[in-house]
Design an enzyme around this catalytic site. Structure first.
Site, PDB file in Angstrom:
ATOM      1  N   CYS A 174       4.429  -3.237  30.651  1.00 57.65           N
ATOM      2  CA  CYS A 174       3.645  -2.474  31.631  1.00 57.65           C
ATOM      3  C   CYS A 174       4.582  -1.801  32.618  1.00 57.65           C
ATOM      4  O   CYS A 174       5.802  -1.996  32.579  1.00 57.65           O
ATOM      5  CB  CYS A 174       2.656  -3.376  32.361  1.00 57.65           C
ATOM      6  SG  CYS A 174       3.481  -4.664  33.334  1.00 57.65           S
ATOM      7  N   CYS A 198       7.127  -3.837  34.507  1.00 61.74           N
ATOM      8  CA  CYS A 198       8.364  -4.178  33.775  1.00 61.74           C
ATOM      9  C   CYS A 198       9.411  -3.085  33.968  1.00 61.74           C
ATOM     10  O   CYS A 198      10.567  -3.364  34.304  1.00 61.74           O
ATOM     11  CB  CYS A 198       8.073  -4.353  32.284  1.00 61.74           C
ATOM     12  SG  CYS A 198       6.929  -5.671  31.891  1.00 61.74           S
ATOM     13  N   CYS A 243      46.386  -6.706   4.794  1.00 61.38           N
ATOM     14  CA  CYS A 243      46.544  -8.097   5.227  1.00 61.38           C
ATOM     15  C   CYS A 243      45.649  -8.363   6.435  1.00 61.38           C
ATOM     16  O   CYS A 243      44.955  -7.469   6.922  1.00 61.38           O
ATOM     17  CB  CYS A 243      48.005  -8.404   5.565  1.00 61.38           C
ATOM     18  SG  CYS A 243      48.587  -7.564   7.056  1.00 61.38           S
ATOM     19  N   CYS A 302      45.652  -6.134   9.500  1.00 59.98           N
ATOM     20  CA  CYS A 302      44.890  -4.879   9.401  1.00 59.98           C
ATOM     21  C   CYS A 302      43.444  -5.091   9.855  1.00 59.98           C
ATOM     22  O   CYS A 302      42.917  -4.333  10.684  1.00 59.98           O
ATOM     23  CB  CYS A 302      44.888  -4.362   7.965  1.00 59.98           C
ATOM     24  SG  CYS A 302      46.508  -4.032   7.270  1.00 59.98           S
ATOM     25  N   ASP A 314       8.994 -30.720   6.952  1.00 58.87           N
ATOM     26  CA  ASP A 314       7.549 -30.535   7.110  1.00 58.87           C
ATOM     27  C   ASP A 314       6.868 -31.141   5.885  1.00 58.87           C
ATOM     28  O   ASP A 314       7.436 -31.141   4.796  1.00 58.87           O
ATOM     29  CB  ASP A 314       7.240 -29.036   7.216  1.00 58.87           C
ATOM     30  CG  ASP A 314       5.753 -28.774   7.347  1.00 58.87           C
ATOM     31  OD1 ASP A 314       5.149 -29.331   8.269  1.00 58.87           O
ATOM     32  OD2 ASP A 314       5.217 -28.029   6.518  1.00 58.87           O
ATOM     33  N   ASP A 318       7.890 -24.228   5.277  1.00 55.34           N
ATOM     34  CA  ASP A 318       7.486 -23.108   4.429  1.00 55.34           C
ATOM     35  C   ASP A 318       6.403 -22.236   5.039  1.00 55.34           C
ATOM     36  O   ASP A 318       6.087 -21.192   4.511  1.00 55.34           O
ATOM     37  CB  ASP A 318       6.998 -23.617   3.066  1.00 55.34           C
ATOM     38  CG  ASP A 318       5.638 -24.304   3.172  1.00 55.34           C
ATOM     39  OD1 ASP A 318       5.386 -24.949   4.214  1.00 55.34           O
ATOM     40  OD2 ASP A 318       4.834 -24.194   2.234  1.00 55.34           O
ATOM     41  N   ASP A 337       5.857 -22.885  10.923  1.00 59.48           N
ATOM     42  CA  ASP A 337       7.166 -23.556  10.938  1.00 59.48           C
ATOM     43  C   ASP A 337       8.257 -22.657  11.520  1.00 59.48           C
ATOM     44  O   ASP A 337       9.341 -23.138  11.843  1.00 59.48           O
ATOM     45  CB  ASP A 337       7.582 -23.958   9.515  1.00 59.48           C
ATOM     46  CG  ASP A 337       6.650 -24.996   8.910  1.00 59.48           C
ATOM     47  OD1 ASP A 337       6.164 -25.849   9.671  1.00 59.48           O
ATOM     48  OD2 ASP A 337       6.404 -24.946   7.692  1.00 59.48           O
TER      49      ASP A 337
END
Length: 794
Positions: free
Chosen positions: A16, A19, A83, A86, A495, A689, A693
């Site tokens: 809003c 903010c 290497c 770099c 879970d 899953d 969760d």
């Protein structure tokens, strides 16, 4: 004199005008900052005095206020790195760029990942920065395209190596003469013959080292190219000086080191070739995934079946898939019936039956029926493409353990050059005063032996092989940091529904009349909960006529409240009944009996009167007890988390061998329970899953999503287990332990090699060509050790 800079920042989290006003006020209070914040465009326009404020300070101020600054992520292929020095150089330059939040550069994958503010910098500017420090870059190519580029590069390296070896071989023979007093034709010992062989090796084959050294030194850095160019040039030009001394003085016996420079370059190229070959093997897992993709699709266009490249399939296309063919893209069956081998995604070897409206996954194999399907996800949106992207990102990421090696590599080359100069001075001043040659040889040996290549390869090669091995087994790590953190776990929270259990419960008991079943099933039809699906399926089997629901209210963790045909229906636990003053005293013992058996029992009330119980059982996964046993053997505390009541939870836990149970947890409380365990100074993993969760997966030190679950859970997790096979969880932890052990071995040998090699070379016990061979083989040995991870038994 101060400079006023202008920046546009994308702001997230504003809802809003209050903010945007808050952000604007906070920024304008900063010294030297003038800002305007637009809520509609969600952007802040900032003018700031560079001597009084930086873009990092402005960003931090916005974030401290409770909002976010929008960033974008870009990935680049980087060319020319030789290497660790770099990759560190490029990383430092990118991270100093205004607007760059974080840049990581991976030597092994030859790639850079940059998180940046699009209002301050763009991809062209980032590529230009990389080019300014002597390297090249372009936006990341498709994995298949990059693989082709690497194959061409390997072929080019092989050609250069062969030419260099042919020219250096006669010079190597002259070296053997000095060592073993062999007799060879005089031409081999001729200064100008050696000059003719060594010069193309030095300045044509070896030109890449001069170019790399110049670019690095020009930008204030130093890498392996600097060491090689210095060492070989010293040997070459001293030999040329000696050759010139023979002009007009045929009796002079020159001290030539043409063989040192030519053989060194050849050995370094040989090491780089072996290293590149070995590194290509670290990406085998990615290549295997790419090979799984279907190449063509049978598309129905204007009523005809047309074979077309899978890249040309668009969402909404109708496709025909015949028996034995790969399903080209993700989609939905619209005609026909078949079984599909989805083992490459789920790990399940038994084909899955597919009927109309069933979802099918691209690159899985249609076994025995011809079907028509509608494409729903194509290209980068398919399940396999998502897996490939996760593997690519994981292989390109850095593990925290790499930081020490990166810091050391950044200072390594200048220190080595200093040691080489000091070695030369000590030899010419004290060891063999006035003797230029032995001092030069010792200095060259120090330069060559101390290349930091092995140090730079120690961590990323192990990460690549480890994540690749995991991916082949159906375990997707989202990054090297997650792979490293996994081996530190002390507790793992599982879970229950859909993780330990199959998530497909069935009604086992029902006490009530026909009206109660009709109202119960009608009420549950509006719910997507697995228990509700079981009740609806049970009612369908008993030919129940469903009634239209007028009002439906799901009460998380307690049950549902519904109005049907003018009747008030409650289905749920004791707490729900208590809240609505329903007397269920007579059903208490029956309820307890069901719960002791591990069933989820729900009470039913109609218009405030108790009417019956429905008991639902969700069977555990066959491999759950074995998986939990293996986790416990790995020293982890295994905890089960569930919304079920204590008795039901304990019954399930007993079946799978879990002692620690946290029951009656509401979905929004799961993350809090993870925090409680973390407060005991434990590193915690969460396995889940479902959508509910996701907060817990994010809160845990490591979030593990079961791949058969929702996309939200998979997105929130650090590790994804494809197919829902719980035995893959202990395997994920094992591969983490094995990879970290492998990295430590690599770092030990890389540090040990340089620590031991430099003093041995400095005291004159290593000829430069032997030092070159040792340097080349050190990198190969590190990569080869990483490849041992492929043989780890999971």
């Amino acid at each position: 004199m101060s400079e006023t800079n202008h920046a546009t920042l994308g702001i997230t989290g504003m809802t809003c005008a209050a903010c945007s006003n808050r952000v604007e006020k906070v920024l304008n209070k900063m010294d030297g900052v003038e800002a305007q914040v637009n809520l509609t465009t969600e952007k802040a326009t900032v003018d700031y005095d560079s001597e009084k404020a930086s873009i990092e300070e402005i960003t931090k101020k916005i974030e401290n206020t409770g909002y976010g600054v929008l960033t974008e992520k870009a990935e680049f292929d980087v060319f020319g790195m030789t290497c660790a020095a770099c990759s560190n150089r490029i990383e430092k330059v990118l991270n100093k760029q205004d607007g760059v939040k974080l840049a990581t550069v991976n030597l092994t994958t030859e790639s850079a990942t940059v998180e940046y503010n699009a209002g301050l910098v763009d991809q062209k500017a980032l590529i230009e920065k990389i080019r300014n420090v002597g390297y090249d870059a372009k936006p990341k190519a498709e994995a298949s395209e990059k693989q082709t580029h690497k194959e061409k590069e390997l072929k080019h390296q092989k050609t250069k190596l062969i030419i260099s070896a042919v020219l250096a071989l006669p010079l190597l023979v002259t070296m053997l003469v000095h060592l073993f007093n062999m007799t060879i034709p005089d031409i081999f010992m001729n200064s100008w013959f050696q000059f003719a062989l060594a010069t193309p090796v030095q300045f044509i084959i070896g030109w890449q080292f001069y170019v790399g050294a110049y670019k690095n030194l020009r930008n204030g850095g130093a890498n392996m190219d600097v060491l090689v160019a210095l060492g070989t040039s010293a040997a070459y030009f001293y030999s040329l000086y000696e050759a010139f001394k023979t002009i007009g003085n045929p009796e002079y016996m020159p001290h030539l080191y043409f063989e040192t420079s030519a053989v060194l370059i050849t050995l370094i190229l040989f090491g780089k070739y072996l290293e590149a070959r070995a590194k290509s093997q670290t990406t085998n897992a990615l290549s295997s995934l790419l090979n799984l993709q279907a190449k063509e699709a049978r598309v129905i266009r204007d009523g005809e079946e047309i074979m077309t490249p899978v890249e040309e399939v668009v969402a909404g296309d109708r496709l025909v898939v015949k028996p034995g063919e790969k399903i080209p893209v993700d989609g939905m069956v619209i005609k026909g019936k078949t079984s599909v081998d989805e083992s490459m995604i789920t790990g399940e070897s038994i084909p899955i039956e597919k009927d109309v409206d069933a979802a099918v996954i691209g690159s899985t194999i249609n076994k025995n029926g011809s079907i028509e399907m509608e494409a729903t996800k194509v290209g980068k949106d398919t399940a396999l493409a998502s897996i490939i992207k996760v593997v690519e990102e994981a292989q390109g990421s850095k593990a925290p353990i790499q930081r020490l090696a990166d810091v050391i590599s950044g200072y390594f080359v200048p220190i080595v050059v200093g040691i080489a100069i000091l070695t030369f001075i000590v030899w010419i001043s004290f060891v063999q005063p006035g003797q230029f040659e032995p001092a030069l040889v010792a200095g060259i040996a120090v330069l060559v032996i101390a290349c930091p290549c092995a140090l730079g390869l120690a961590t990323p090669t192990s990460i690549m092989v480890g994540t690749g091995k995991a991916a082949e087994s159906g375990i997707l790590f989202k990054g090297g940091e997650h792979l490293e953190k996994t081996h530190q776990l002390e507790a793992i929270v599982l879970d229950k529904t859909g993780t330990i259990t199959k998530g497909k419960p069935e009604v086992t008991n029902f006490t009530g009349d026909e009206e109660t079943l009709q109202l119960l099933a009608s009420a549950e039809k509006g719910s997507e909960h697995p228990l509700a699906e079981a009740i609806v399926a049970y009612a369908t089997e008993h030919d129940v006529d469903f009634v239209e629901v007028k009002e439906f209210d799901a009460i998380p963790g307690h049950g549902i409240e519904v109005k049907i045909s003018g009747k008030h229906v409650l289905v749920g636990n004791r707490k729900l009944m208590q809240d609505h003053h329903v007397d269920v005293g007579g059903a208490e013992q029956e309820l307890i009996d069901y719960e002791v058996e591990g069933k989820t029992a729900m009470l039913i009330a109609i218009d405030g009167n108790y009417r019956g119980i429905v008991a639902v059982a969700d069977t555990i996964k066959e491999t759950a007890p074995q998986a939990i046993k293996e986790l416990q053997e790995q020293g982890l505390e295994v905890i089960m988390l569930t919304g079920d009541n204590e008795r039901t939870a304990q019954a399930i836990a007993k079946q799978v061998g879990i002692d620690h149970v946290i029951a009656q947890v509401l979905p929004e409380e799961k993350a809090d329970k993870i925090k409680e365990i973390q407060s005991l100074d434990k590193k915690v993993a969460m396995v889940g899953d479902g959508v509910n969760d996701a907060p817990a997966l994010v809160t845990a030190d490591i979030g593990i999503a079961i791949g058969t679950g929702t996309e939200v859970a998979i997105e929130a997790a650090d590790i994804t287990i494809l197919g829902g096979e719980l035995l893959l969880i202990p395997k994920a932890i094992k591969i983490s332990h094995s990879t970290i052990r492998n990295i430590r071995q690599n770092l030990f040998w890389a540090f040990g090699y340089n620590t031991a090699g430099i003093p041995v070379a400095a005291i004159g016990l290593l000829a430069p060509w032997i030092a070159g061979a040792a340097m080349a083989l050190s990198s190969v040995s590190v990569v080869s050790n990483s490849l041992r991870l492929k043989r780890v038994k999971l």
